[in-house]
Scaffold this motif. Structure first.
Motif, short mmCIF file in Angstrom:
data_model
loop_
_atom_site.label_atom_id
_atom_site.label_comp_id
_atom_site.label_asym_id
_atom_site.label_seq_id
_atom_site.Cartn_x
_atom_site.Cartn_y
_atom_site.Cartn_z
N MET A 63 76.63 -13.52 -38.15
CA MET A 63 76.89 -12.10 -38.09
C MET A 63 76.56 -11.49 -39.45
O MET A 63 77.10 -11.93 -40.47
N ALA A 64 75.66 -10.49 -39.46
CA ALA A 64 75.15 -9.98 -40.73
C ALA A 64 76.28 -9.48 -41.64
O ALA A 64 76.36 -9.85 -42.82
N TRP A 65 77.14 -8.60 -41.12
CA TRP A 65 78.23 -8.04 -41.93
C TRP A 65 79.53 -8.04 -41.13
O TRP A 65 79.54 -7.70 -39.94
N VAL A 66 80.61 -8.41 -41.78
CA VAL A 66 81.92 -8.49 -41.13
C VAL A 66 82.93 -7.76 -42.01
O VAL A 66 83.39 -8.30 -43.03
N THR A 67 83.29 -6.53 -41.64
CA THR A 67 84.25 -5.74 -42.42
C THR A 67 85.31 -5.09 -41.54
O THR A 67 86.27 -4.52 -42.07
N ASN A 68 85.17 -5.15 -40.22
CA ASN A 68 86.10 -4.50 -39.33
C ASN A 68 87.41 -5.28 -39.28
O ASN A 68 87.44 -6.45 -38.87
N ARG A 69 88.50 -4.66 -39.70
CA ARG A 69 89.79 -5.35 -39.80
C ARG A 69 90.29 -5.85 -38.45
O ARG A 69 90.87 -6.93 -38.36
N ASP A 70 90.09 -5.07 -37.39
CA ASP A 70 90.56 -5.49 -36.07
C ASP A 70 89.82 -6.74 -35.60
O ASP A 70 90.43 -7.67 -35.03
N ILE A 71 88.53 -6.79 -35.83
CA ILE A 71 87.74 -7.95 -35.41
C ILE A 71 88.12 -9.17 -36.25
O ILE A 71 88.25 -10.28 -35.73
N ILE A 72 88.30 -8.96 -37.55
CA ILE A 72 88.68 -10.06 -38.42
C ILE A 72 90.03 -10.63 -37.99
O ILE A 72 90.23 -11.85 -37.96
N ALA A 73 90.98 -9.75 -37.63
CA ALA A 73 92.29 -10.22 -37.19
C ALA A 73 92.18 -11.06 -35.92
O ALA A 73 92.89 -12.06 -35.76
N ALA A 74 91.27 -10.67 -35.01
CA ALA A 74 91.08 -11.44 -33.77
C ALA A 74 90.44 -12.79 -34.07
O ALA A 74 90.83 -13.82 -33.50
N LEU A 75 89.46 -12.81 -34.98
CA LEU A 75 88.79 -14.06 -35.33
C LEU A 75 89.73 -15.00 -36.08
O LEU A 75 89.59 -16.22 -35.99
N ALA A 76 90.69 -14.43 -36.81
CA ALA A 76 91.61 -15.24 -37.60
C ALA A 76 92.56 -16.06 -36.74
O ALA A 76 93.22 -16.98 -37.24
N GLU A 77 92.62 -15.77 -35.45
CA GLU A 77 93.53 -16.48 -34.55
C GLU A 77 92.96 -17.79 -34.04
O GLU A 77 93.64 -18.51 -33.32
N ARG A 78 91.71 -18.10 -34.41
CA ARG A 78 91.08 -19.31 -33.88
C ARG A 78 90.16 -19.92 -34.93
O ARG A 78 89.78 -19.24 -35.90
N PRO A 79 89.77 -21.19 -34.77
CA PRO A 79 88.81 -21.78 -35.71
C PRO A 79 87.49 -21.02 -35.64
O PRO A 79 87.03 -20.65 -34.55
N VAL A 80 86.88 -20.81 -36.78
CA VAL A 80 85.65 -20.03 -36.80
C VAL A 80 84.75 -20.48 -37.94
O VAL A 80 85.22 -20.93 -38.99
N ALA A 81 83.45 -20.37 -37.72
CA ALA A 81 82.45 -20.60 -38.76
C ALA A 81 81.43 -19.48 -38.65
O ALA A 81 80.70 -19.39 -37.65
N LEU A 82 81.41 -18.61 -39.65
CA LEU A 82 80.49 -17.47 -39.65
C LEU A 82 79.44 -17.64 -40.73
O LEU A 82 79.73 -18.14 -41.82
#
Length: 205
Positions: A1-20
């Protein structure tokens, strides 16, 4: 993902294992003390890893150097200082969803995970097909194999895991045959005298 700054999306991604894998930018390094840069790094620090290279496709799993655990956020690209025109961006935007380690769905589209993108005219599609998801996971493995930590050392691309792309070996089908140009006859004393005589004769006329 080119840019990740949206707080709502980050909060959703923080609930699971992730590699960006994000676009490589100096603002991602801790040496950048700007307020918005610090805020961006703080937001990304909420994400957790949990994925291992050994569980993902080649060439990522086959890299012999570096840790097996993948950081939650890494970067890819080539970035220069100052106003030097466009630089190659990591603009390949997709998210693969894994279930028990297997790819089951993929999200892709023009939408960046940013605050501004939420107000734009964008597109996105979620595909629930294991074959297509596996193809996107292969693409992730290729991009990730060239990735660097957010604390990268140089603007030029410098894969931190020591990934080396295989060199393309020319084959008979890809090599364009070189046409041989006819060689001009070597100049001799007799030819030089003959040509000089012809030039004098033309001048007399």
């Amino acid at each position: 993902m080119a840019w990740v700054t949206n707080r709502d999306i980050i909060a959703a991604l923080a609930e699971r294992p992730v590699a960006l894998i994000v676009n490589k930018e100096y603002a991602l390094r801790s040496t950048d003390r700007k307020v918005h840069s610090q805020r961006q790094r703080q937001n990304l620090s909420e994400l957790r890893g949990g994925l291992r290279r050994r569980d993902l496709p080649a060439p990522l799993r086959d890299i012999p150097t570096g840790p097996d655990d993948i950081e939650p956020v890494r970067c890819v690209g080539h970035i220069t200082r100052g106003n030097t025109g466009n630089t190659p961006l990591m603009h390949d935007k997709f998210i693969v969803r894994l279930h028990r380690g297997k790819p089951v769905a993929v999200w892709t589209g023009s939408f960046n995970f940013t605050v501004n993108a939420a107000s734009n005219i964008e597109n996105a599609v979620e595909i629930h097909d294991k074959t297509i998801a596996a193809a996107f996971l292969d693409e992730f493995a290729r991009i990730a194999s060239l990735s660097e930590p957010l604390e990268f050392k140089a603007g030029a691309a410098n894969p931190a895991w020591g990934a080396v792309l295989p060199k393309r070996v020319p084959t008979a089908a890809t090599v364009t045959p070189t046409k041989k140009r006819p060689r001009k006859p070597a100049a001799t004393t007799k030819n030089v005298i003959r040509n000089a005589a012809k030039t004098r004769a033309k001048r007399r006329k």
